[in-house]
Design an enzyme around this catalytic site. Sequence first.
Site, PDB file in Angstrom:
ATOM      1  N   GLY A 189       0.718  -1.201   0.202  1.00  9.50           N
ATOM      2  CA  GLY A 189      -0.017   0.106   0.079  1.00  9.50           C
ATOM      3  C   GLY A 189       0.739   1.090  -0.045  1.00  9.50           C
ATOM      4  N   CYS A 201       1.862   0.309  -8.639  1.00  4.96           N
ATOM      5  CA  CYS A 201       3.074   0.999  -7.983  1.00  4.96           C
ATOM      6  C   CYS A 201       4.193   0.935  -8.794  1.00  4.96           C
ATOM      7  CB  CYS A 201       3.184   0.428  -6.638  1.00  4.96           C
ATOM      8  SG  CYS A 201       3.006  -1.363  -6.829  1.00  4.96           S
ATOM      9  N   GLU A 237       9.394 -10.114  -2.301  1.00  6.89           N
ATOM     10  CA  GLU A 237       8.506 -11.063  -2.500  1.00  6.89           C
ATOM     11  C   GLU A 237       8.601 -12.006  -3.891  1.00  6.89           C
ATOM     12  OE1 GLU A 237       4.260  -9.641  -0.918  1.00  6.89           O
ATOM     13  OE2 GLU A 237       5.081  -8.135  -2.415  1.00  6.89           O
TER      14      GLU A 237
END
Length: 458
Positions: free
Chosen positions: A211, A267, A436
């Site tokens: 986020g 993003c 990730e």
Amino acid sequence: MSTSSTVTEVINPATEEVLRTVDRLGLDAVDDAVARATAAQKRWAAAAPAERAAALRSFAAVVDAHVDELAELEVANSGHPISAAEWEAGHVRDVLQYYAAAPERLSGKQIPVSGGLDVTIHEPLGVVGIITPWNFPMPIASWGFAPALAAGNAVLVKPAEWTPLTTLRIGELAVEAGLDPDLFQVLPGRGSVIGDRFVTHPDVRKVVFTGSTEVGTQVMAGAAKQIKRVTLELGGKSANIVFDDCDLEKAAATAPYGVFDNAGQDCCARSRILVQRNVYDRFMELLEPAVKGVVVGDPAARDTEMGPLVSRPHWESVAAYVPDDAPIAFRGSAPSGPGYWFAPTVLTPQRTDRTVTEEIFGPVVAVLPFDDEADAIALANATEYGLSGSIWTDNLSRALRVSRAVEAGNLSVNSHSSVRYNTPFGGFKQSGLGRELGPDAPEHFTETKNVFFAMGEA
């Protein structure tokens, strides 16, 4: 499980119609879910690695059987074009299949020492809390829950309030696949309730948050009180650097898709296009028809390339960056009438303008000229973010030099690719913490235990 009395209305952003209401869970529900997940995790970790691997393959197979359903749900809830939504649902399947191999390959080491035998063991953390954003609900959830489950953890997922429907359905599919319903739970509700409780609950051993940098800072500060592990994937203001020696036609033709994918709600969006000054005018000539050619419309239509923004509040946030006196070079088109539509917009601002420095998270791109390689690198790095970017050049040495010099975690040369499930993903600077995806992701959901066995005398 008890719920609060409040609900969230889930809106179709292309029509502004209410799809359904979703109950918001309260603190009591979160604490109950953590308790049940804690027990389920112990059972899951005790299962044979081959058994856990088979369960994840079954989960992937059930997702595969429901790709069309999940895609249609994402079209309605998020406004993603159907072709993109199908890819996203298939990506969840692929991520699960990839990490289904991990339980049987999560090996420790035998380290040579004197006087005995030394081995390392990867122990699961326990319960992992995953807080997902509204822009890519399915893929980003899977980046957390698939490797976390593969490593032997239980998982609680809090989907974004605006876009919870596909995550809720994936939770149901996990149960259909045979996973313990307490092992993988989806908890809809407010971030200030559920997300905060993930951070403060002592039995949630790691929080994965995707986020804004502002909220990520709060998550990190809260987790520090318990020395709780975090992975943070935050904002971006990525640069698409176009040198004069590249295939200028291809760079211009692909530039809109590097920033306007998912209506710029990404993003990784290359929301700054940096163009070498001596080819700037020609690039802009080529860019205009490419931008105006982006098909914006009904996300259920096969030829649609860009849908609406996700909500009215977000539309207002994006629109505030394009006032009447904005330096608009040209715009694409968008439907009129109901829906949160915003036409692809190209700006030519000064380097200090807030459209150059702030993350807009919409289909708005700033194009800036640069003088030489050093100027391009300095301009690309003149941001608090460092998530992704692209470099267009046919000079291999330049490509290598600039790739090493740009402060970003994911770069593409002569393309705009950023995310593959088998390669690591994450940001520099205020774009995040940790990585990730890729082969090492399950290890990020474990603690390394070292055990020394003293050797007795013969």
